[in-house]
Design an enzyme around this catalytic site. Structure first.
Site, short mmCIF file in Angstrom:
data_model
loop_
_atom_site.label_atom_id
_atom_site.label_comp_id
_atom_site.label_asym_id
_atom_site.label_seq_id
_atom_site.Cartn_x
_atom_site.Cartn_y
_atom_site.Cartn_z
N GLU A 177 0.90 -0.72 0.12
CA GLU A 177 0.04 0.20 -0.25
C GLU A 177 0.52 1.57 -0.20
OE1 GLU A 177 0.53 2.01 2.73
OE2 GLU A 177 1.63 -0.19 3.04
N GLU A 320 4.96 0.00 0.74
CA GLU A 320 4.42 -0.48 -0.44
C GLU A 320 4.35 -2.23 -0.80
OE1 GLU A 320 8.23 1.61 -2.11
OE2 GLU A 320 7.58 3.39 -1.48
#
Length: 354
Positions: A177, A320
């Site tokens: 994310e 991420e």
């Protein structure tokens, strides 16, 4: 019946017979019994999740979900909210850490705008999949972050992405994310689900100073008090505390379980998503791999609470999907050993003397 309800209803328990068959092959390989340690457990669990005693592997893929949070207005991040859209562009353009790791390992990278405040879909960015549920969430100190309908829709976005990746042959999916301020709702969710106090769960996020951490802790504590009545279910918790990308990652966890594809969970924020998925369907953790123990906030405490063993411990706290990518490579290495090592019988090597 909604897509969410259909998908949850289709989840099967792990296939223990597949795990036992994989274990029998592991014990036939030219090595002392259990000498590959936790790598062997990864193979057994992979076979059980896939419901495939041969533990055959295809391609791995990573999905990164990007969204904004209204609680950023409370000063809970060291970076401005505009960075979310800027990082969306950077990830898609190949300049982010996850972009580098995905290229390094050959993993297709699906970057999904599920709720960035700045809407770039009018001039779509190359490499971005647009599944926007909203333009960021509302500040959860002013009321629910999102509507129940949008919480369900974001969960279903994740299910759809899992289905799409499974459809192109993915047998392992990593989730990650990006979203300025998203460690705040993640901390609130994990505090609610573990009963670990906010002052132990809240971390520095993007690099807050001590005063910033205190402010963030107060925000999380106030949110839990305001939304106490909404914390009984995973869906209502998502609506109250928010996170389009958190909900979408939870959806991938649910979808992966339904499609017999193991999902590799990244760090602190992805673990909050996985915990919501477990709340929605108890037992879902069995279908997931937890990639690493993050140095962010109370991630280690949450993993300990849920009795989850991470694959790596590298003091990462980037998000991420970076930890997921690294752990996926470890899982693939374990599968390569399983498939390509010689057996005692095949190599003409004497077995253990009884």
């Amino acid at each position: 019946m909604s897509l969410l309800d259909q998908t949850v209803a289709s989840i099967l328990p792990l296939d223990n017979e597949a795990a036992w068959a994989a274990d029998a092959r592991l014990n036939s390989l030219t090595k002392p019994p259990r000498s590959l340690g936790h790598l062997e457990e990864l193979v057994r669990r992979y076979a059980a999740i896939r419901r495939d005693e041969s533990a055959s592997s295809g391609r791995a893929a990573i999905a990164v979900f990007v969204a904004d949070h209204g609680v950023a207005a409370e000063g809970v991040s060291a970076f401005p909210q505009a960075v979310t859209a800027e990082m969306l562009r950077n990830i898609a353009a190949g300049g982010a850490a996850i972009s580098v790791l995905a290229r390094r390992f050959g993993y297709p990278l699906k970057v999904v705008d599920v709720g960035v405040k700045i809407d770039t879909s009018t001039k779509p960015l190359k490499g971005v999949t647009y599944r926007r549920v909203g333009a960021g969430t509302r500040n959860f100190l002013d009321g629910p972050a999102i509507t129940p309908e949008d919480a369900t829709r974001a969960l279903e976005v994740g299910i759809e992405i899992a289905r799409e990746l499974a459809g192109i042959g993915a047998t392992l999916i990593g989730i990650g994310e990006m979203g300025i301020a998203n460690s705040t709702p993640a901390a609130a969710i994990l505090s609610a689900l573990t009963a670990i106090a906010p002052d132990a769960m809240v971390g520095r996020g993007t690099g807050l100073d001590d005063a910033g951490v205190r402010r963030k802790t107060e925000v999380v504590a106030r949110a839990l008090e305001i939304h106490r009545a909404a914390l009984a279910s995973g869906e209502s918790m998502l609506a109250a505390l928010g996170g389009f990308e958190i909900a979408a990652m939870a959806g991938v966890c649910i979808g992966g379980a339904a499609y017999n594809v193991p999902v590799v969970v990244d760090g602190f924020i992805a673990t909050a998503a996985a915990a919501v998925a477990e709340k929605i369907h108890p037992g879902l953790f069995d279908h997931l791999f937890f990639s690493h123990r993050s140095s962010e906030g109370g991630h280690a405490l949450a993993l300990e609470h849920f009795k989850l063993r991470p694959i790596l411990d590298l003091d990462l706290r980037l998000g991420e999907g970076t930890g997921a990518a690294l752990a996926m490579n470890v899982i693939e290495s374990a599968l390569d050993l399983f498939h390509n090592m010689a057996t005692f019988a095949g190599a003409g090597v004497s077995g253990k003397v009884r």
